[in-house]
Design a protein around this motif. Structure first.
Motif, PDB file in Angstrom:
ATOM      1  N   PRO A  28       9.301  -7.137 -13.984  1.00  0.00           N
ATOM      2  CA  PRO A  28      10.153  -7.997 -13.146  1.00  0.00           C
ATOM      3  C   PRO A  28      11.181  -7.239 -12.313  1.00  0.00           C
ATOM      4  CG  PRO A  28       9.888  -8.943 -15.335  1.00  0.00           C
ATOM      5  CD  PRO A  28       9.278  -7.583 -15.388  1.00  0.00           C
ATOM      6  N   GLU A  29      11.575  -6.043 -12.765  1.00  0.00           N
ATOM      7  CA  GLU A  29      12.558  -5.280 -11.999  1.00  0.00           C
ATOM      8  C   GLU A  29      12.006  -4.825 -10.647  1.00  0.00           C
ATOM      9  OE1 GLU A  29      10.582  -2.271 -14.861  1.00  0.00           O
ATOM     10  OE2 GLU A  29      11.183  -4.385 -14.856  1.00  0.00           O
ATOM     11  N   LEU A  30      10.673  -4.923 -10.470  1.00  0.00           N
ATOM     12  CA  LEU A  30      10.053  -4.541  -9.197  1.00  0.00           C
ATOM     13  C   LEU A  30       9.924  -5.715  -8.230  1.00  0.00           C
ATOM     14  CD1 LEU A  30       7.150  -2.235 -10.482  1.00  0.00           C
ATOM     15  CD2 LEU A  30       9.352  -1.520  -9.514  1.00  0.00           C
ATOM     16  N   LYS A  31      10.172  -6.917  -8.702  1.00  0.00           N
ATOM     17  CA  LYS A  31      10.017  -8.099  -7.846  1.00  0.00           C
ATOM     18  C   LYS A  31      10.978  -8.040  -6.664  1.00  0.00           C
ATOM     19  CE  LYS A  31       8.091 -11.484 -11.048  1.00  0.00           C
ATOM     20  NZ  LYS A  31       8.260 -12.789 -11.723  1.00  0.00           N
ATOM     21  N   GLY A  32      10.436  -8.378  -5.500  1.00  0.00           N
ATOM     22  CA  GLY A  32      11.258  -8.400  -4.290  1.00  0.00           C
ATOM     23  C   GLY A  32      11.518  -7.038  -3.690  1.00  0.00           C
ATOM     24  N   LYS A  33      10.920  -5.991  -4.294  1.00  0.00           N
ATOM     25  CA  LYS A  33      11.154  -4.637  -3.800  1.00  0.00           C
ATOM     26  C   LYS A  33       9.889  -4.067  -3.150  1.00  0.00           C
ATOM     27  CE  LYS A  33      14.733  -3.627  -7.212  1.00  0.00           C
ATOM     28  NZ  LYS A  33      15.164  -2.744  -8.320  1.00  0.00           N
ATOM     29  N   SER A  50       3.023  -3.764  -1.654  1.00  0.00           N
ATOM     30  CA  SER A  50       3.573  -5.115  -1.775  1.00  0.00           C
ATOM     31  C   SER A  50       3.896  -5.641  -0.381  1.00  0.00           C
ATOM     32  CB  SER A  50       4.836  -5.100  -2.636  1.00  0.00           C
ATOM     33  OG  SER A  50       5.882  -4.390  -1.985  1.00  0.00           O
ATOM     34  N   TYR A  51       4.064  -6.962  -0.290  1.00  0.00           N
ATOM     35  CA  TYR A  51       4.387  -7.544   1.020  1.00  0.00           C
ATOM     36  C   TYR A  51       5.736  -7.038   1.525  1.00  0.00           C
ATOM     37  CZ  TYR A  51       0.314 -10.537   1.078  1.00  0.00           C
ATOM     38  OH  TYR A  51      -0.993 -10.984   1.107  1.00  0.00           O
ATOM     39  N   GLU A  52       6.650  -6.740   0.611  1.00  0.00           N
ATOM     40  CA  GLU A  52       7.947  -6.194   1.025  1.00  0.00           C
ATOM     41  C   GLU A  52       7.767  -4.834   1.693  1.00  0.00           C
ATOM     42  OE1 GLU A  52       8.508  -8.949  -2.463  1.00  0.00           O
ATOM     43  OE2 GLU A  52       7.185  -7.246  -2.027  1.00  0.00           O
ATOM     44  N   ALA A  53       6.789  -4.044   1.199  1.00  0.00           N
ATOM     45  CA  ALA A  53       6.523  -2.732   1.792  1.00  0.00           C
ATOM     46  C   ALA A  53       5.760  -2.861   3.110  1.00  0.00           C
ATOM     47  CB  ALA A  53       5.732  -1.867   0.806  1.00  0.00           C
ATOM     48  N   ARG A  54       4.906  -3.881   3.179  1.00  0.00           N
ATOM     49  CA  ARG A  54       4.092  -4.067   4.388  1.00  0.00           C
ATOM     50  C   ARG A  54       4.941  -4.374   5.614  1.00  0.00           C
ATOM     51  NH1 ARG A  54      -1.303  -7.411   2.317  1.00  0.00           N
ATOM     52  NH2 ARG A  54      -1.724  -6.078   0.502  1.00  0.00           N
ATOM     53  N   THR A  55       6.117  -4.960   5.401  1.00  0.00           N
ATOM     54  CA  THR A  55       6.997  -5.243   6.552  1.00  0.00           C
ATOM     55  C   THR A  55       7.472  -3.959   7.223  1.00  0.00           C
ATOM     56  OG1 THR A  55       8.967  -5.354   5.142  1.00  0.00           O
ATOM     57  CG2 THR A  55       7.789  -7.417   5.533  1.00  0.00           C
ATOM     58  N   PHE A  56       7.373  -2.828   6.501  1.00  0.00           N
ATOM     59  CA  PHE A  56       7.756  -1.527   7.063  1.00  0.00           C
ATOM     60  C   PHE A  56       6.528  -0.770   7.586  1.00  0.00           C
ATOM     61  CE2 PHE A  56      11.146  -2.599   4.122  1.00  0.00           C
ATOM     62  CZ  PHE A  56      12.295  -2.202   4.790  1.00  0.00           C
ATOM     63  N   GLY A  57       5.372  -1.425   7.570  1.00  0.00           N
ATOM     64  CA  GLY A  57       4.165  -0.781   8.060  1.00  0.00           C
ATOM     65  C   GLY A  57       3.433   0.029   7.019  1.00  0.00           C
ATOM     66  N   VAL A  58       3.823  -0.103   5.756  1.00  0.00           N
ATOM     67  CA  VAL A  58       3.118   0.591   4.677  1.00  0.00           C
ATOM     68  C   VAL A  58       1.836  -0.181   4.361  1.00  0.00           C
ATOM     69  CG1 VAL A  58       3.225   1.379   2.283  1.00  0.00           C
ATOM     70  CG2 VAL A  58       5.279   1.441   3.714  1.00  0.00           C
ATOM     71  N   LYS A  59       0.716   0.518   4.244  1.00  0.00           N
ATOM     72  CA  LYS A  59      -0.551  -0.150   3.987  1.00  0.00           C
ATOM     73  C   LYS A  59      -1.482   0.760   3.187  1.00  0.00           C
ATOM     74  CE  LYS A  59      -2.064   1.148   8.637  1.00  0.00           C
ATOM     75  NZ  LYS A  59      -2.546   0.649   9.947  1.00  0.00           N
ATOM     76  N   SER A  60      -2.543   0.163   2.665  1.00  0.00           N
ATOM     77  CA  SER A  60      -3.503   0.933   1.868  1.00  0.00           C
ATOM     78  C   SER A  60      -4.162   2.002   2.725  1.00  0.00           C
ATOM     79  CB  SER A  60      -4.559   0.009   1.264  1.00  0.00           C
ATOM     80  OG  SER A  60      -5.282  -0.652   2.276  1.00  0.00           O
ATOM     81  N   ALA A  61      -4.540   3.098   2.081  1.00  0.00           N
ATOM     82  CA  ALA A  61      -5.182   4.257   2.705  1.00  0.00           C
ATOM     83  C   ALA A  61      -4.210   5.123   3.506  1.00  0.00           C
ATOM     84  CB  ALA A  61      -6.359   3.855   3.579  1.00  0.00           C
ATOM     85  N   MET A  62      -2.929   4.747   3.536  1.00  0.00           N
ATOM     86  CA  MET A  62      -1.915   5.566   4.209  1.00  0.00           C
ATOM     87  C   MET A  62      -1.464   6.677   3.259  1.00  0.00           C
ATOM     88  SD  MET A  62       1.799   4.290   5.681  1.00  0.00           S
ATOM     89  CE  MET A  62       1.130   3.591   7.194  1.00  0.00           C
ATOM     90  N   SER A  63      -1.174   7.830   3.796  1.00  0.00           N
ATOM     91  CA  SER A  63      -0.686   8.919   2.955  1.00  0.00           C
ATOM     92  C   SER A  63       0.680   8.545   2.378  1.00  0.00           C
ATOM     93  CB  SER A  63      -0.577  10.216   3.748  1.00  0.00           C
ATOM     94  OG  SER A  63       0.501  10.147   4.662  1.00  0.00           O
ATOM     95  N   GLY A  64       0.960   9.026   1.173  1.00  0.00           N
ATOM     96  CA  GLY A  64       2.250   8.743   0.547  1.00  0.00           C
ATOM     97  C   GLY A  64       3.404   9.270   1.369  1.00  0.00           C
ATOM     98  N   ILE A  65       3.188  10.402   2.028  1.00  0.00           N
ATOM     99  CA  ILE A  65       4.248  10.997   2.856  1.00  0.00           C
ATOM    100  C   ILE A  65       4.614  10.066   4.008  1.00  0.00           C
ATOM    101  CG2 ILE A  65       4.788  12.927   4.395  1.00  0.00           C
ATOM    102  CD1 ILE A  65       2.900  14.646   2.656  1.00  0.00           C
TER     103      ILE A  65
END
Length: 366
Positions: A28-33, A50-65
């Motif tokens: 639960p500590e990860l919810k909303g993050k 997560s959808y919260e990360a997707r708003t910043f353009g983070v998506k699958s198959a993207m490098s962690g960097i």
């Protein structure tokens, strides 16, 4: 309007940000993050965001960097595939309460044919709504769904009202729906193909529909006929509960780049053992061995060799992999290695149920 191709009631269920949602549910500590499953700010590739990360353009198959650059507050979480499989089984159990015609595409999505269903419910839309409600109540996760006359349109529709929504495309709405659709939304049209279509002046379904089958085949080869038919709502593929597995694979991304073939062979031994384990668990063997190499500059290379006999033993897999590895001199360090076995000895002779064409009637409601 009438047409002589099979009309079915197909639901495509797609879990919302599945891996990330499971992590937020369990912790639960990860919810909303903003979280990314897989990868790290130094290495690896994002498996899910997560959808919260997707708003910043983070998506699958993207490098962690790159993901960390896009979202400095991003939290990386190690994947727990055993847990995802456990949840996936719970979800599929719900599916089977409605129909035995369930075709999983992955852990987080599946097609369901509910033309004739166990509940005797004539409305595929209401069935989809009920399934989504049960997933939320019994599992604790949200799902989205698309409902239409075939798999192609149902899959496109499931992405329309994400997350936690659904869209129905009734028979009489199929052609207008496809004509208005951006070509990038067509399932089976990837980034490269979309760019090529744009160059040819094909931006929407309407543009695609204006092209003859000869024109499309001349520019897109065998895929041309596929594009010609799907834009007209024609896609006769059945929901196949027992899909034939075409390959089995395993791969590893390393915390430090490998610069020596000796180190690569050491890692490949472990990967071949994992592939062998998966082959034996699934009681299959294969003739074609493929070595996948991703270099530090992210260029990707695959090398394959087909044998005259089926193999599943780790030592035999490794013998072939060694011959593939030494084909060329190593010119760059390596960040990922993978092995896949294809051309499997699965039974391909099973008879399929005969399709019976049904005219499209406007009263056939979803």
């Amino acid at each position: 309007m009438e047409s002589n191709f099979p009309i079915r009631k197909i639901i495509h269920v797609d879990m919302d940000a599945f891996y990330a949602s499971v992590e937020q549910m369990d912790f639960p500590e990860l919810k909303g993050k903003p979280i990314a499953v897989g990868g790290s700010e130094k290495r690896g590739v994002v498996s899910a965001a997560s959808y919260e990360a997707r708003t910043f353009g983070v998506k699958s198959a993207m490098s962690g960097i790159q993901a960390k650059r896009n979202c400095p507050e991003l939290i990386f979480v190690n994947p727990r595939f055993d847990r995802y499989k456990e949840i996936s089984k719970q979800i599929r159990k719900i599916f089977f309460d409605y129909t035995d015609l369930v075709e999983p595409l992955s852990l987080d999505e599946a097609y369901l044919d509910v033309t004739i269903n166990k509940k005797g419910n004539p409305s595929a839309s209401l069935i989809a709504e009920e399934i989504r409600g049960r997933i939320l109540k019994e599992v604790g996760l949200t799902a989205s769904a698309g409902i239409s006359i075939n798999k192609f349109i149902a899959k496109i529709a499931s992405d329309y009202n994400k997350p936690n929504g659904q869209k129905t495309v009734n028979p009489e709405d199929v052609l207008p729906f496809l004509e208005d659709l951006d070509i990038r939304k067509f399932y089976g049209v990837g980034k490269v193909t979309a760019e090529k279509m744009y160059q040819l002046g094909i931006y929407t379904g309407t543009d695609l529909k204006l092209k003859s089958i000869d024109y499309l085949e001349s520019h897109f080869g065998k895929s041309g006929a596929y594009y010609y038919h799907v834009v007209r709502g024609i896609h006769t593929s059945e929901v196949k509960p027992n899909r034939i597995r075409k390959s089995l694979a395993a791969e590893r991304t390393f915390s430090e780049n490998l610069s020596s073939e000796i180190f690569m062979l050491e890692k490949l031994v472990h990967i071949s053992e994992e592939v062998s384990k998966r082959l034996k668990t699934n009681k299959v063997a294969g003739k074609t061995v493929t070595l996948k190499i991703k270099y530090s500059d992210f260029t990707l290379q695959t090398r394959s060799k087909s044998l005259h006999y089926f193999i599943s033993d780790a030592d035999l897999i490794m013998d072939t992999v060694k011959s593939l590895l030494i084909q060329e001199e190593l010119t760059n360090s390596v960040r990922l290695l993978g092995i896949s076995i294809s051309n499997l000895n699965t039974d391909k002779t099973g008879k399929k149920p005969e399709d019976k064409s049904i005219s499209m009637q406007l009263q056939f409601r979803f």
